[in-house]
Design an enzyme around this catalytic site. Sequence first.
Site, PDB file in Angstrom:
ATOM      1  N   ARG A   1     -22.459 116.900  86.516  1.00 25.29           N
ATOM      2  CA  ARG A   1     -21.154 117.750  87.191  1.00 25.29           C
ATOM      3  C   ARG A   1     -20.318 118.818  86.621  1.00 25.29           C
ATOM      4  O   ARG A   1     -18.863 119.090  86.905  1.00 25.29           O
ATOM      5  CB  ARG A   1     -20.698 116.200  86.464  1.00 25.29           C
ATOM      6  CG  ARG A   1     -19.078 115.637  86.711  1.00 25.29           C
ATOM      7  CD  ARG A   1     -18.331 114.872  86.315  1.00 25.29           C
ATOM      8  NE  ARG A   1     -17.549 114.151  86.856  1.00 25.29           N
ATOM      9  CZ  ARG A   1     -17.095 113.672  87.661  1.00 25.29           C
ATOM     10  NH1 ARG A   1     -17.978 113.354  88.180  1.00 25.29           N
ATOM     11  NH2 ARG A   1     -16.106 113.151  87.949  1.00 25.29           N
TER      12      ARG A   1
ATOM     13  N   GLY B   1     -19.094 105.297  88.132  1.00 25.00           N
ATOM     14  CA  GLY B   1     -19.341 106.240  89.128  1.00 25.00           C
ATOM     15  C   GLY B   1     -20.614 106.873  89.303  1.00 25.00           C
ATOM     16  O   GLY B   1     -20.735 107.945  89.108  1.00 25.00           O
TER      17      GLY B   1
ATOM     18  N   GLN C   1     -28.515 106.611  88.339  1.00 22.00           N
ATOM     19  CA  GLN C   1     -27.480 106.155  86.963  1.00 22.00           C
ATOM     20  C   GLN C   1     -27.085 104.978  87.403  1.00 22.00           C
ATOM     21  O   GLN C   1     -26.743 104.740  86.277  1.00 22.00           O
ATOM     22  CB  GLN C   1     -26.674 107.225  87.669  1.00 22.00           C
ATOM     23  CG  GLN C   1     -26.771 108.920  87.345  1.00 22.00           C
ATOM     24  CD  GLN C   1     -25.955 109.765  87.697  1.00 22.00           C
ATOM     25  OE1 GLN C   1     -24.911 109.981  88.860  1.00 22.00           O
ATOM     26  NE2 GLN C   1     -25.952 110.840  87.742  1.00 22.00           N
TER      27      GLN C   1
ATOM     28  N   TYR D   1     -10.295 110.401  98.492  1.00 21.44           N
ATOM     29  CA  TYR D   1     -11.895 110.709  98.003  1.00 21.44           C
ATOM     30  C   TYR D   1     -12.714 110.857  99.286  1.00 21.44           C
ATOM     31  O   TYR D   1     -12.836 110.014 100.220  1.00 21.44           O
ATOM     32  CB  TYR D   1     -12.371 109.418  97.748  1.00 21.44           C
ATOM     33  CG  TYR D   1     -11.816 108.738  96.211  1.00 21.44           C
ATOM     34  CD1 TYR D   1     -11.552 109.378  95.225  1.00 21.44           C
ATOM     35  CD2 TYR D   1     -12.917 107.802  95.221  1.00 21.44           C
ATOM     36  CE1 TYR D   1     -10.642 109.209  94.105  1.00 21.44           C
ATOM     37  CE2 TYR D   1     -11.710 106.984  94.396  1.00 21.44           C
ATOM     38  CZ  TYR D   1     -10.805 107.615  93.489  1.00 21.44           C
ATOM     39  OH  TYR D   1     -10.551 107.427  92.487  1.00 21.44           O
TER      40      TYR D   1
ATOM     41  N   SER E   1     -13.683 106.613  83.822  1.00 20.92           N
ATOM     42  CA  SER E   1     -13.866 107.152  83.458  1.00 20.92           C
ATOM     43  C   SER E   1     -14.378 106.934  81.628  1.00 20.92           C
ATOM     44  O   SER E   1     -13.684 108.045  80.677  1.00 20.92           O
ATOM     45  CB  SER E   1     -13.104 108.857  82.878  1.00 20.92           C
ATOM     46  OG  SER E   1     -13.743 110.392  82.544  1.00 20.92           O
TER      47      SER E   1
ATOM     48  N   SER F   1      -2.229 102.737  89.160  1.00 17.50           N
ATOM     49  CA  SER F   1      -3.398 103.597  88.687  1.00 17.50           C
ATOM     50  C   SER F   1      -2.478 104.702  88.021  1.00 17.50           C
ATOM     51  O   SER F   1      -1.722 105.140  88.416  1.00 17.50           O
ATOM     52  CB  SER F   1      -4.161 104.459  89.292  1.00 17.50           C
ATOM     53  OG  SER F   1      -5.057 105.513  89.097  1.00 17.50           O
TER      54      SER F   1
END
Length: 332
Positions: free
Chosen positions: A211, A273, A279, A38, A189, A134
Site C-alpha cells: 500500500r 478495509g 486479509q 470510492y 484506519s 465522518s
Amino acid sequence: MNFGTSGGVAACDETEAARIVDAFLDAGGNIVDTADAYTGGESEQIVGRAVKGRRDQVVLATKAFLPQGPGPNDRGLSRVHLTRALEASLRRLGTDYIDLYQCHQWDDSTPIEETMATLDGFVRSGKVRYLGCSNFSAAQIVESQWAAQRTNATPFISLQPQYSLLARSIEAEILPACRKHGLGTLVWSPLGGGVLTGRYRRGAAPDAGSRMGRLKASALPMARAWADGLLNEPNLDIAGHVVETAAELGTTPAAVALAWVRHRPGVTSVIVGPRTLDQLHGNLAGLATDLPAETIEHLDEISRPAGAAIVNGMNTSPVAGPGRLGVAGEGR
C-alpha cells in the site's frame, strides 16, 4: 474503499470483493460501509451487487461530500448536491433505502441548518434510515446536533473518525463529544494504513506492491504526502513495539493493533478495509483477540502523545499522536 479497479490505491476486483462480503456476513458481520467517491462510484456498484439477496442482513452505509464532477454543485453538503448524490448512490447500490447515510466531511460553504434539514427530508421520505458524519471535529459535531435540535430535524447517530495507535487525537475532545451527544463511533484506519502490520521497516523502501509503495509511486501529491506522514520515525517506533508484542503473545501485529482499538473507551465499531479474502480472515481473527491488561497499558504508554494526561482512561492531549496526520480520508 478498495473495491473496484477504477483508480483505487489498492484495487480489488468484483469477484474477490464478493467473496470478502460473503465471508464477512457469514462470520456475523453486519455493517458494510462505502462512499460515492470510492473508485469513481464503482465501489457502491460492487457493494450493491454483493449484498443483493442478503440486503436485510446488512446495515448498508455510504457517504457523500467529495466531488462528483467539475461544477460548483457537484460537491459539498448543500441541498442540491446531497439530493443528487443520494439518488445516484441509491441507483449504484441497487436499493431503495440506505441504512446509514453520512456526511463525508464538514462543508464550510453550506449552513449546517441547510444540511441537517435536507438530511431530515431523506429520513422522512424513507430513503434513509439513520444519519451519521465522518471526519467532523468536536465543535462540528456539537453544531450539527444543535442545528438538528433547532430545526426539529433528525440528528446524527454516528461518527467515523480516524483512530489507531498512530492517531489518537480523537481521545481529547471528539470521543467525549460523541458520548455527550449520543453518537456511536465507527473508527477507520485501525492499522494505521498498514504500518502497524509490521510490513515496513526503518531505512527500507516499501515494496512496490504494498500500500505504501503504491502511494509513494502515485502521481497524486496528496497520496505521496499521506505515505510520508505515516512512514515517519515515531510511527515506525510504535510499529516496532507492536511487532515485539505480537511475538510475545504468539499472534500477529495486525491482531494486536486491532484488539487495542476495539477495547478503547468510546469505540463502538472498527472498520477494516481488506483487499483480499486472506486479509479479511486476518482482520477477523484480530478483532476476536483479547489483550492482557499489562499489554494494553504498555501500548497506551508507548503511543501516548507527548504531554498528554489521562483522565478516566482517555487521553486529554489536543494533538494527534506521534505520527499525526492532517489528511482526511479513509486510509484503512
